[in-house]
Motif scaffolding. Structure first.
Motif, PDB file in Angstrom:
ATOM      1  N   LEU A  52     -12.661  31.875   2.147  1.00  0.00           N
ATOM      2  CA  LEU A  52     -13.400  30.626   2.062  1.00  0.00           C
ATOM      3  C   LEU A  52     -13.272  29.924   3.401  1.00  0.00           C
ATOM      4  O   LEU A  52     -12.165  29.796   3.922  1.00  0.00           O
ATOM      5  CB  LEU A  52     -12.836  29.730   0.954  1.00  0.00           C
ATOM      6  CG  LEU A  52     -13.137  30.135  -0.488  1.00  0.00           C
ATOM      7  CD1 LEU A  52     -12.208  29.396  -1.448  1.00  0.00           C
ATOM      8  CD2 LEU A  52     -14.590  29.853  -0.826  1.00  0.00           C
ATOM      9  N   THR A  53     -14.391  29.488   3.972  1.00  0.00           N
ATOM     10  CA  THR A  53     -14.327  28.875   5.299  1.00  0.00           C
ATOM     11  C   THR A  53     -15.256  27.672   5.379  1.00  0.00           C
ATOM     12  O   THR A  53     -16.321  27.659   4.755  1.00  0.00           O
ATOM     13  CB  THR A  53     -14.697  29.902   6.392  1.00  0.00           C
ATOM     14  OG1 THR A  53     -14.501  29.310   7.689  1.00  0.00           O
ATOM     15  CG2 THR A  53     -16.142  30.371   6.261  1.00  0.00           C
ATOM     16  N   GLN A  54     -14.831  26.672   6.147  1.00  0.00           N
ATOM     17  CA  GLN A  54     -15.679  25.503   6.343  1.00  0.00           C
ATOM     18  C   GLN A  54     -16.260  25.489   7.756  1.00  0.00           C
ATOM     19  O   GLN A  54     -17.447  25.647   7.943  1.00  0.00           O
ATOM     20  CB  GLN A  54     -14.909  24.217   6.050  1.00  0.00           C
ATOM     21  CG  GLN A  54     -15.819  22.990   5.965  1.00  0.00           C
ATOM     22  CD  GLN A  54     -15.183  21.820   5.234  1.00  0.00           C
ATOM     23  OE1 GLN A  54     -13.963  21.673   5.188  1.00  0.00           O
ATOM     24  NE2 GLN A  54     -16.014  20.974   4.661  1.00  0.00           N
ATOM     25  N   TRP A  55     -15.403  25.333   8.776  1.00  0.00           N
ATOM     26  CA  TRP A  55     -15.888  25.245  10.152  1.00  0.00           C
ATOM     27  C   TRP A  55     -15.269  26.301  11.068  1.00  0.00           C
ATOM     28  O   TRP A  55     -15.753  26.520  12.175  1.00  0.00           O
ATOM     29  CB  TRP A  55     -15.581  23.866  10.737  1.00  0.00           C
ATOM     30  CG  TRP A  55     -16.150  22.736   9.944  1.00  0.00           C
ATOM     31  CD1 TRP A  55     -15.468  21.805   9.222  1.00  0.00           C
ATOM     32  CD2 TRP A  55     -17.534  22.419   9.776  1.00  0.00           C
ATOM     33  NE1 TRP A  55     -16.337  20.936   8.615  1.00  0.00           N
ATOM     34  CE2 TRP A  55     -17.608  21.272   8.943  1.00  0.00           C
ATOM     35  CE3 TRP A  55     -18.719  22.975  10.247  1.00  0.00           C
ATOM     36  CZ2 TRP A  55     -18.812  20.692   8.563  1.00  0.00           C
ATOM     37  CZ3 TRP A  55     -19.921  22.390   9.867  1.00  0.00           C
ATOM     38  CH2 TRP A  55     -19.954  21.264   9.047  1.00  0.00           C
ATOM     39  N   ALA A  56     -14.214  26.940  10.655  1.00  0.00           N
ATOM     40  CA  ALA A  56     -13.477  27.860  11.535  1.00  0.00           C
ATOM     41  C   ALA A  56     -14.365  29.019  11.990  1.00  0.00           C
ATOM     42  O   ALA A  56     -15.236  29.479  11.248  1.00  0.00           O
ATOM     43  CB  ALA A  56     -12.244  28.402  10.815  1.00  0.00           C
ATOM     44  N   PRO A  57     -14.147  29.526  13.200  1.00  0.00           N
ATOM     45  CA  PRO A  57     -14.993  30.611  13.715  1.00  0.00           C
ATOM     46  C   PRO A  57     -14.641  31.967  13.098  1.00  0.00           C
ATOM     47  O   PRO A  57     -13.529  32.467  13.263  1.00  0.00           O
ATOM     48  CB  PRO A  57     -14.699  30.600  15.217  1.00  0.00           C
ATOM     49  CG  PRO A  57     -13.318  30.029  15.340  1.00  0.00           C
ATOM     50  CD  PRO A  57     -13.182  29.033  14.222  1.00  0.00           C
ATOM     51  N   ALA A 300     -18.445  27.367  -4.484  1.00  0.00           N
ATOM     52  CA  ALA A 300     -17.957  28.363  -3.531  1.00  0.00           C
ATOM     53  C   ALA A 300     -17.011  29.348  -4.216  1.00  0.00           C
ATOM     54  O   ALA A 300     -17.107  30.562  -4.019  1.00  0.00           O
ATOM     55  CB  ALA A 300     -17.262  27.665  -2.368  1.00  0.00           C
ATOM     56  N   ALA A 301     -16.096  28.819  -5.016  1.00  0.00           N
ATOM     57  CA  ALA A 301     -15.136  29.680  -5.716  1.00  0.00           C
ATOM     58  C   ALA A 301     -15.835  30.571  -6.747  1.00  0.00           C
ATOM     59  O   ALA A 301     -15.452  31.730  -6.941  1.00  0.00           O
ATOM     60  CB  ALA A 301     -14.065  28.826  -6.380  1.00  0.00           C
ATOM     61  N   LEU A 302     -16.867  30.056  -7.391  1.00  0.00           N
ATOM     62  CA  LEU A 302     -17.578  30.849  -8.395  1.00  0.00           C
ATOM     63  C   LEU A 302     -18.244  32.073  -7.781  1.00  0.00           C
ATOM     64  O   LEU A 302     -18.364  33.113  -8.445  1.00  0.00           O
ATOM     65  CB  LEU A 302     -18.629  29.990  -9.097  1.00  0.00           C
ATOM     66  CG  LEU A 302     -18.104  29.006 -10.145  1.00  0.00           C
ATOM     67  CD1 LEU A 302     -19.217  28.076 -10.606  1.00  0.00           C
ATOM     68  CD2 LEU A 302     -17.488  29.741 -11.341  1.00  0.00           C
ATOM     69  N   GLU A 303     -18.677  31.976  -6.525  1.00  0.00           N
ATOM     70  CA  GLU A 303     -19.277  33.141  -5.874  1.00  0.00           C
ATOM     71  C   GLU A 303     -18.255  34.272  -5.721  1.00  0.00           C
ATOM     72  O   GLU A 303     -18.588  35.446  -5.879  1.00  0.00           O
ATOM     73  CB  GLU A 303     -19.864  32.744  -4.515  1.00  0.00           C
ATOM     74  CG  GLU A 303     -21.097  31.861  -4.598  1.00  0.00           C
ATOM     75  CD  GLU A 303     -22.346  32.615  -5.012  1.00  0.00           C
ATOM     76  OE1 GLU A 303     -22.319  33.332  -6.032  1.00  0.00           O
ATOM     77  OE2 GLU A 303     -23.368  32.469  -4.311  1.00  0.00           O
ATOM     78  N   ILE A 304     -17.024  33.909  -5.403  1.00  0.00           N
ATOM     79  CA  ILE A 304     -15.964  34.920  -5.318  1.00  0.00           C
ATOM     80  C   ILE A 304     -15.686  35.500  -6.697  1.00  0.00           C
ATOM     81  O   ILE A 304     -15.543  36.721  -6.865  1.00  0.00           O
ATOM     82  CB  ILE A 304     -14.688  34.306  -4.702  1.00  0.00           C
ATOM     83  CG1 ILE A 304     -14.953  33.915  -3.240  1.00  0.00           C
ATOM     84  CG2 ILE A 304     -13.515  35.283  -4.805  1.00  0.00           C
ATOM     85  CD1 ILE A 304     -13.802  33.173  -2.582  1.00  0.00           C
TER      86      ILE A 304
END
Length: 323
Positions: A52-57, A300-304
């Motif tokens: 799960l990622t927000q802004w990290a590259p 987001a978690a539901l997609e996983i």
């Protein structure tokens, strides 16, 4: 299902309770960070089953160092912090969450539109300074029978148009990837790019940031707009070439701009845009409400969970077949 690991590269939420409520019951443990660099991401995520990622590259190097990853989910709509091609080459689906803040972003878009067209901040400042004028900040245009044009015709653009019609605006849109039938069904005129620029009294941008859309609003495109037109951007800052916009506002090429997203965030304190009355800027907050925050985390978690339950994720963006 045995022990699984989800790596959360970075997040700005108060906690991860919504994600844990979805994923811990199916065997996931969490490792978390507030990664700024690709190296930090690579170390944290090396042995993760999901990310799960927000802004990290999430760079190509990061992706090729992953040993077990089956899915990368971006908190949000844009995925420009993830190397989609590298993930596709490694058969890792990259998934976004495009349906969590449609109402909030479209509401914010209309709020910016009304504020810049009605010159609300300028009038408020005048009143605070003791100036009481019943027809201040001339000229202010009426909205009825004006044209709102959207660059893009996805969920948010359609929600914006739905709201704008309540103000008597006529809607046009540019989106070569949407079938004509949908435009006709919703009563919106489909136009080409140059017509969108030339016809719009308010141009609302709803495009992903890609090599094809980066700086699509530039000196040439701005010159094709009406000098009385306004731009509203709640999508991605890189769609607009900042220097070209500054010049256009300074020279009266267009009437104004209202921006929730910038090429460089946060905006530099010495940016000319901050000193222009005909430019309004908010802090990339169009997506936010307490309701949308919880939906984003849960969706987001539901997609996983879908992937690890044998289903296909709903919103794969890099053409990988998963599930």
């Amino acid at each position: 299902m045995g022990q699984l690991t989800v790596a959360v590269t970075d997040y700005g939420f108060p906690n991860l309770d919504p994600e844990e409520g979805v994923l811990r019951p199916i065997g996931f443990e969490f490792v978390t960070g507030q990664c700024k660099s690709a190296e930090e991401v690579a170390v944290l995520c090396k042995d993760a089953d999901a990310i799960l990622t927000q802004w990290a590259p999430i760079t190509s190097d990061v992706i090729h160092r992953l040993t077990r990853c089956k899915i990368i989910v971006r908190y949000g709509i844009g995925v420009d912090n993830v190397d989609l091609e590298a993930a596709r080459a490694c058969n890792i689906p990259v998934v976004n969450v495009p349906d969590y803040a449609i109402q909030e972003v479209s509401d914010h878009t209309l709020s910016l539109m009304l504020s810049i067209v009605r010159k609300i901040p300028q009038v408020v400042n005048q009143v605070r300074d003791g100036q009481w004028q019943i027809a201040p900040c001339r000229p202010i245009i009426g909205l009825r029978d004006r044209v709102i044009g959207t660059a893009g015709f996805g969920n948010i653009a359609r929600a914006v148009i739905h709201r704008a019609k309540a103000f008597g605006l006529r809607a046009i849109a540019y989106d070569p990837y949407v079938p004509d039938e949908l435009f006709e069904e919703l009563g919106v005129e489909k136009v080409d790019w140059d017509s969108l620029l030339g016809m719009s009294d308010i141009l609302s941008l709803h495009l992903p940031l890609t090599e094809g859309t980066r700086h699509i609003i530039n000196q040439d495109s701005l010159k094709k707009m009406k000098p009385t037109a306004y731009i509203v951007n709640t999508s991605r800052g890189g769609i607009i070439q900042t220097d070209a916009l500054i010049d256009a506002l300074h020279n009266g090429v267009i009437a104004g701009a209202a921006l929730d997203v910038l090429e460089t965030e946060p905006i530099a304190k010495d940016s000319p845009l901050l000193r222009m009355e005909q430019c309004l800027i908010t802090s990339h907050c169009a997506w936010y409400s307490e309701d949308s925050l919880l939906l984003l985390q849960r969706y987001a978690a539901l997609e996983i969970r879908r992937l690890f339950s044998g289903e296909k994720p709903l919103h794969i963006v890099n053409k990988v077949i998963a599930g």
